[in-house]
Design an enzyme around this catalytic site. Structure first.
Site, PDB file in Angstrom:
ATOM      1  N   ARG A 123     -28.333 -26.790 -29.869  1.00  0.00           N
ATOM      2  CA  ARG A 123     -29.332 -27.493 -30.689  1.00  0.00           C
ATOM      3  C   ARG A 123     -28.903 -27.531 -32.156  1.00  0.00           C
ATOM      4  O   ARG A 123     -28.279 -26.602 -32.652  1.00  0.00           O
ATOM      5  CB  ARG A 123     -30.696 -26.812 -30.520  1.00  0.00           C
ATOM      6  CG  ARG A 123     -31.150 -26.864 -29.069  1.00  0.00           C
ATOM      7  CD  ARG A 123     -32.467 -26.203 -28.855  1.00  0.00           C
ATOM      8  NE  ARG A 123     -33.526 -26.872 -29.577  1.00  0.00           N
ATOM      9  CZ  ARG A 123     -34.766 -26.413 -29.664  1.00  0.00           C
ATOM     10  NH1 ARG A 123     -35.092 -25.294 -29.069  1.00  0.00           N
ATOM     11  NH2 ARG A 123     -35.674 -27.083 -30.322  1.00  0.00           N
ATOM     12  N   GLN A 170     -39.992 -26.813 -38.309  1.00  0.00           N
ATOM     13  CA  GLN A 170     -39.037 -25.699 -38.335  1.00  0.00           C
ATOM     14  C   GLN A 170     -38.188 -25.766 -39.598  1.00  0.00           C
ATOM     15  O   GLN A 170     -37.945 -24.752 -40.249  1.00  0.00           O
ATOM     16  CB  GLN A 170     -38.164 -25.721 -37.080  1.00  0.00           C
ATOM     17  CG  GLN A 170     -38.978 -25.449 -35.821  1.00  0.00           C
ATOM     18  CD  GLN A 170     -38.155 -25.467 -34.551  1.00  0.00           C
ATOM     19  OE1 GLN A 170     -36.997 -25.858 -34.556  1.00  0.00           O
ATOM     20  NE2 GLN A 170     -38.757 -25.063 -33.453  1.00  0.00           N
ATOM     21  N   ASP A 320     -44.609 -31.613 -28.572  1.00  0.00           N
ATOM     22  CA  ASP A 320     -44.434 -30.788 -27.375  1.00  0.00           C
ATOM     23  C   ASP A 320     -45.277 -31.283 -26.196  1.00  0.00           C
ATOM     24  O   ASP A 320     -45.167 -30.761 -25.084  1.00  0.00           O
ATOM     25  CB  ASP A 320     -44.760 -29.319 -27.697  1.00  0.00           C
ATOM     26  CG  ASP A 320     -43.755 -28.742 -28.697  1.00  0.00           C
ATOM     27  OD1 ASP A 320     -42.607 -29.225 -28.737  1.00  0.00           O
ATOM     28  OD2 ASP A 320     -44.123 -27.819 -29.448  1.00  0.00           O
TER      29      ASP A 320
HETATM   30  C1  S3P Z   1     -42.220 -25.737 -33.792  1.00  0.00           C
HETATM   31  C2  S3P Z   1     -41.978 -26.991 -34.252  1.00  0.00           C
HETATM   32  C3  S3P Z   1     -41.591 -28.117 -33.398  1.00  0.00           C
HETATM   33  C4  S3P Z   1     -41.898 -27.828 -31.928  1.00  0.00           C
HETATM   34  C5  S3P Z   1     -41.481 -26.449 -31.512  1.00  0.00           C
HETATM   35  C6  S3P Z   1     -42.177 -25.396 -32.362  1.00  0.00           C
HETATM   36  C7  S3P Z   1     -42.563 -24.686 -34.764  1.00  0.00           C
HETATM   37  O1  S3P Z   1     -40.220 -28.339 -33.574  1.00  0.00           O
HETATM   38  O2  S3P Z   1     -41.272 -28.772 -31.100  1.00  0.00           O
HETATM   39  O3  S3P Z   1     -41.838 -26.219 -30.155  1.00  0.00           O
HETATM   40  O4  S3P Z   1     -43.047 -23.610 -34.364  1.00  0.00           O
HETATM   41  O5  S3P Z   1     -42.345 -24.924 -35.971  1.00  0.00           O
HETATM   42  P1  S3P Z   1     -39.678 -29.238 -34.812  1.00  0.00           P
HETATM   43  O6  S3P Z   1     -40.357 -28.743 -36.015  1.00  0.00           O
HETATM   44  O7  S3P Z   1     -38.202 -28.987 -34.899  1.00  0.00           O
HETATM   45  O8  S3P Z   1     -40.010 -30.636 -34.428  1.00  0.00           O
END
Ligand code: S3P
Length: 441
Positions: A123, A170, A320
């Site tokens: 990833r 994230q 999600d």
């Molecule tokens: C998450 C953010 C999402 C999500 C992941 C959890 C988080 O990803 O898909 O399951 O806890 O910040 P992205 O922020 O990369 O889209």
């Protein structure tokens, strides 16, 4: 090893009852990381006890935080972190890897290798490492450019201003956590809102965050040198885990469902808004808030759905939930379209492809061209034997497909559901009638 789930449905499956979903994964991981960074004793009440959150918990312990587990709360004694003797294995958890990369890059004196499973190594990490390097971070890719494993040598970083090129909670959270250890201010510009759990949690850890909204964007500012102080975090139920029951509650016959203590953060409710536009009978009632995180009850009644459309701007608020939304589309009248979901290609699996393949295996017709998915409905599903690509959301999708299909199905690799939802089979046994589930080797 409980890796195959066999499902026998002798009659049409019905659904009904009450459920408290597993606790929120995103909130649990943030609380653990902030608890480790903060001075003092942080109590995380009602944490998610699943593979991803246990990977994060163990990492905090190896970094030198005190960790005390009781059944319904985890205590983290933070503040004094040190370099662990071995690599920190974050398993399958993209959130733990990315948030920790940011937090530790700004932690002077800590040197650490962050690694994980094969999926995590595939990833993209450049979206975190590139802006962190702009702040002066010392991060080295150990195998492949732009991917874990990485070696992070913590140091004092510089503040900067950064516009997020991908709407990702994230990335945003990693940079906010790095900002705590920077000289000056870190300013993050977000054009499409993504989940804001970090923003809501920072004040509980006595960190002030400035948020300016307007002109179709949000600007988040965190001042370096603000040392987080311990907090108490109560974790609500995970709407993304609850979503399998929301979709089955709409599509199966029965008395419907009541889902309690579920997180109602508006940045996570995009899928409910889409289903509402499709005629779903869902009633959401807020009951209170844990800190700044609202929670409440979602009541779901069997419904006839119309076609729906998901545009790229809505994707972060339902990222999600897309696999199960695509399943809902197979049962909705007319052609539904999910557009601009390219981010799904870099989840725990290439989730656009694995979603389409799973639905097709259960007999649905799905058109996937680049990042646009078109599904016409209603379609009759048939039982199938499928594999879930090590992806917990695909395991949940496959289980939901099997319930709608009836007959006998088999899901290989089902234990990947334990990444976020260890009690899934037990909840299915309680809520569904007409289906027998047997997990075995
Ligand atoms: C998450 C953010 C999402 C999500 C992941 C959890 C988080 O990803 O898909 O399951 O806890 O910040 P992205 O922020 O990369 O889209």
């Amino acid at each position: 090893m409980n890796d195959v789930l066999r499902i026998f449905c002798a009659q049409p499956v019905e659904i009904g009852g009450e459920l408290t979903p597993p606790s929120d994964k995103s909130i649990t991981i943030r609380a653990l990381i902030l608890g480790a960074l903060a001075d003092g004793s942080t109590v995380v009440r009602n944490p998610l006890n699943a593979l991803d959150t246990r990977s994060a918990l163990l990492a905090m312990q190896l970094l030198g935080a005190g960790v005390y587990e009781r059944e319904h709360d985890w205590t983290i004694i933070g503040g004094e972190l040190h370099s662990p003797s071995g690599a920190l294995d974050l398993g399958n958890s993209g959130t733990a890897l990315r948030l920790l990369t940011g937090a530790l890059a700004a932690r002077s004196g800590v040197e650490v290798v962050l690694t994980g499973d094969t999926s995590l190594h595939s990833r993209p990490l450049g979206r975190i490492v590139d802006p962190l390097r702009e702040m002066g971070a010392d991060i080295e890719y150990l195998e492949n450019e732009g991917r874990a494993p990485v070696r992070v040598r913590g140091k004092r970083l510089k503040g900067f201003r950064y516009e997020l090129p991908v709407p990702s909670a994230q990335v945003k959270s990693a940079l906010l956590l790095a900002g705590l250890g920077a000289e000056g201010t870190v300013e993050i510009i977000e054009r499409t809102a993504s989940r804001d759990h970090t923003e809501r949690m920072l004040p509980a850890f006595s960190v002030s965050l400035e948020i300016d909204e307007g002109d179709g964007r949000r600007v988040l500012k965190v001042r370096g040198g603000e040392k987080p102080k311990c907090a108490e975090v109560v974790v609500p139920g995970d709407i993304s885990a609850a979503f399998i029951w929301i979709v089955l509650g709409l599509l199966l016959s029965g008395e419907g469902l009541s889902i309690r203590d579920v997180g109602l953060n508006p940045t996570r409710l995009g899928a409910l808004r889409v289903l509402d536009s499709a005629g779903a009978r869902i009633v959401v009632q807020q009951e209170g808030a844990h800190g700044l995180e609202p929670f409440g009850i979602i009541a779901v009644h069997p419904s006839r759905l119309r076609r729906f459309r998901v545009d790229s701007g809505e994707i972060p608020s339902l990222i999600d939930e897309i696999p199960l939304l695509a399943l809902a589309a197979t049962q909705a009248e007319g052609e539904s379209v999910i557009e601009g979901a390219a981010e799904l290609k870099v989840k725990e699996s290439d989730r656009l492809r694995t979603t389409a393949e799973t639905l097709v295996a259960f007999g649905a017709q799905v058109e996937l061209i680049d990042d646009v998915m078109r599904v016409s409905g209603p379609q009759r599903l048939h039982p199938a034997a499928v594999e879930c690509a090590g992806d917990h959301r695909i395991a949940m999708l496959a289980l939901a497909c099997a319930m709608l299909a009836g007959g006998q199905s088999e899901i290989k690799g089902f234990s990947s559901a334990d990444i976020s939802y260890p009690g899934l089979v037990a909840d299915a046994d309680r809520l569904l009638t007409g289906a027998e589930l047997a997990q075995g080797g």
